[in-house]
Design an enzyme around this catalytic site. Structure first.
Site, PDB file in Angstrom:
ATOM      1  N   LYS A   1      -0.056  25.129  -3.025  1.00  0.00           N
ATOM      2  CA  LYS A   1      -1.216  24.456  -2.431  1.00  0.00           C
ATOM      3  C   LYS A   1      -1.003  22.947  -2.495  1.00  0.00           C
ATOM      4  O   LYS A   1      -1.649  22.218  -3.251  1.00  0.00           O
ATOM      5  CB  LYS A   1      -2.492  24.877  -3.148  1.00  0.00           C
ATOM      6  CG  LYS A   1      -2.777  26.370  -2.996  1.00  0.00           C
ATOM      7  CD  LYS A   1      -3.986  26.806  -3.801  1.00  0.00           C
ATOM      8  CE  LYS A   1      -4.215  28.303  -3.660  1.00  0.00           C
ATOM      9  NZ  LYS A   1      -5.334  28.785  -4.486  1.00  0.00           N
TER      10      LYS A   1
ATOM     11  N   LYS B   1       1.531  40.114  -2.521  1.00  0.00           N
ATOM     12  CA  LYS B   1       0.090  40.174  -2.707  1.00  0.00           C
ATOM     13  C   LYS B   1      -0.457  41.403  -1.999  1.00  0.00           C
ATOM     14  O   LYS B   1       0.284  42.178  -1.395  1.00  0.00           O
ATOM     15  CB  LYS B   1      -0.544  38.881  -2.200  1.00  0.00           C
ATOM     16  CG  LYS B   1      -0.063  37.664  -2.970  1.00  0.00           C
ATOM     17  CD  LYS B   1      -0.885  36.425  -2.671  1.00  0.00           C
ATOM     18  CE  LYS B   1      -0.440  35.265  -3.543  1.00  0.00           C
ATOM     19  NZ  LYS B   1      -1.286  34.061  -3.341  1.00  0.00           N
TER      20      LYS B   1
ATOM     21  N   GLU C   1       1.114  41.080  -7.309  1.00  0.00           N
ATOM     22  CA  GLU C   1      -0.261  40.772  -7.675  1.00  0.00           C
ATOM     23  C   GLU C   1      -1.069  42.048  -7.898  1.00  0.00           C
ATOM     24  O   GLU C   1      -0.905  43.033  -7.173  1.00  0.00           O
ATOM     25  CB  GLU C   1      -0.919  39.945  -6.566  1.00  0.00           C
ATOM     26  CG  GLU C   1      -2.385  39.630  -6.778  1.00  0.00           C
ATOM     27  CD  GLU C   1      -3.004  38.963  -5.567  1.00  0.00           C
ATOM     28  OE1 GLU C   1      -3.026  37.721  -5.535  1.00  0.00           O
ATOM     29  OE2 GLU C   1      -3.441  39.687  -4.651  1.00  0.00           O
TER      30      GLU C   1
ATOM     31  N   ASP D   1      -4.918  38.531 -10.908  1.00  0.00           N
ATOM     32  CA  ASP D   1      -5.735  37.675 -10.065  1.00  0.00           C
ATOM     33  C   ASP D   1      -7.218  37.761 -10.429  1.00  0.00           C
ATOM     34  O   ASP D   1      -7.812  38.843 -10.426  1.00  0.00           O
ATOM     35  CB  ASP D   1      -5.551  38.069  -8.596  1.00  0.00           C
ATOM     36  CG  ASP D   1      -6.219  37.095  -7.643  1.00  0.00           C
ATOM     37  OD1 ASP D   1      -6.087  35.883  -7.840  1.00  0.00           O
ATOM     38  OD2 ASP D   1      -6.889  37.563  -6.704  1.00  0.00           O
TER      39      ASP D   1
ATOM     40  N   ARG E   1       0.814  -1.212   0.000  1.00  0.00           N
ATOM     41  CA  ARG E   1       0.000   0.000   0.000  1.00  0.00           C
ATOM     42  C   ARG E   1       0.850   1.266   0.000  1.00  0.00           C
ATOM     43  O   ARG E   1       0.521   2.251  -0.666  1.00  0.00           O
ATOM     44  CB  ARG E   1      -0.934  -0.010   1.219  1.00  0.00           C
ATOM     45  CG  ARG E   1      -1.778   1.237   1.427  1.00  0.00           C
ATOM     46  CD  ARG E   1      -2.446   1.734   0.155  1.00  0.00           C
ATOM     47  NE  ARG E   1      -3.173   0.705  -0.556  1.00  0.00           N
ATOM     48  CZ  ARG E   1      -3.563   0.819  -1.829  1.00  0.00           C
ATOM     49  NH1 ARG E   1      -3.264   1.911  -2.514  1.00  0.00           N
ATOM     50  NH2 ARG E   1      -4.227  -0.162  -2.408  1.00  0.00           N
TER      51      ARG E   1
END
Length: 317
Positions: A152, A184, A219, A243, A117
């Site tokens: 992320k 940002k 950004e 963005d 596994r």
């Protein structure tokens, strides 16, 4: 990762070199943690109840569906820890079809079953990342846009997941907070200043003075904000992140960049999906960052098929 690696061009490396330079140490650590959480102190009590140290087995890892392979080195590390031989049939980055043999694993049956596994977990997760990356690459093929990953990622698996997106053809964004500067809205608000351009210039200068960086990016949410940054001299910023702009607004941003600051790269970001990627790329942006590559991909269906000789009394040999 040492400061000396901050400006390394990871995207210029071959996949084997990238794994060794970026992922090997993290992969070894990840395997240690994965085996600890699965085997605990007692080991595989199910397999130990049925098989002894002299029983041996052989198995093939096989693809159950189409996709792009990633994680073969992680599975290989697991096999080595278990004392299993591991013969690779398909390397990372290859497209596989239903029924494609990926690797052959052989050795003590107890070790094979107790590590099955964990080998598959690395392969299915990372191959899922690679496969989704390849789908996005296919979606924007013929445009100038590169598909980029993001931060992320699953905690503790950052470099492995980024390596996997590279296996699928994506371009690696910054590896972490340490190797590039991306300012940002909250950063710029905290720095203060009379204008966005002033705040961006000061922030960029601080970042470049503090440490070697791969790039400096800022950004914006609107075209007027972009106009302010386009007035900055060359060398202040490397990229501007656009963005959550619709394709029409992105196309206008590209037109303004081309006219006023052609040295700046433009990156589109925000809720990018497979069904919208082509329209975004058609705007002419240079990069599209896609968090879904690592946070929303589906695991690739791979399985381990055991092949074992049995004695006439049914006991394993």
């Amino acid at each position: 990762m040492s400061p000396a690696t901050h400006t390394t061009d990871w995207n210029a490396m071959s996949l084997p070199a990238l794994f060794e330079a970026l992922c090997r140490a993290d992969a070894e650590d990840a395997v240690t943690r994965a085996l600890r959480e699965d085997l605990g102190d007692a080991g595989d009590i199910t397999s130990a109840a049925g098989f002894g140290p002299d029983d041996r087995g052989r198995a093939k890892i096989v693809s159950r569906t189409e996709g792009v392979l990633a994680g073969i080195r992680g599975a290989e590390i697991v096999a080595a820890r278990a004392g299993l031989s591991f013969r690779v049939h398909v390397e990372d980055g290859a497209r596989v079809g239903r029924g494609t043999p990926i690797a052959t694993v052989e050795g003590p049956l107890l070790a094979l079953l107790s590590h099955e596994r964990t080998m598959l977990n690395f392969l299915t997760l990372l191959s899922g990342n690679a496969t989704l990356a390849a789908q996005f690459i296919d979606a924007v093929r013929g445009t100038r846009a590169a598909i980029c990953d993001t931060r992320k990622t699953i905690p503790g698996l950052r470099t492995l997941q980024k390596y996997a997106t590279r296996c699928g053809g994506a371009t690696l964004h910054r590896i972490g907070l340490f190797d590039a500067a991306l300012f940002k809205d909250n950063h710029l608000a905290a720095f203060g200043g009379d204008s966005l351009a002033t705040r961006a210039r000061e922030a960029a200068m601080r970042a470049r003075a503090a440490a070697p960086v791969s790039f400096v990016e800022c950004e914006v949410d609107t075209l007027p904000q972009l106009d302010e940054l386009l007035a900055l001299e060359e060398g202040v910023l490397d990229m501007v992140l656009l963005d959550n702009m619709d394709p029409g607004t992105l196309a206008e941003a590209v037109r303004r960049r081309d006219a006023r600051a052609p040295w700046l790269r433009l990156e589109a970001s925000g809720g990018v999906r497979l069904d919208t990627a082509r329209r975004i790329a058609a705007s002419g942006v240079d990069r599209i960052s896609v968090g879904a590559l690592t946070h929303s991909s589906t695991a690739l269906d791979l399985g381990l098929d055991l092949m074992i000789d049995r004695a006439t009394d049914g006991a394993p040999r």
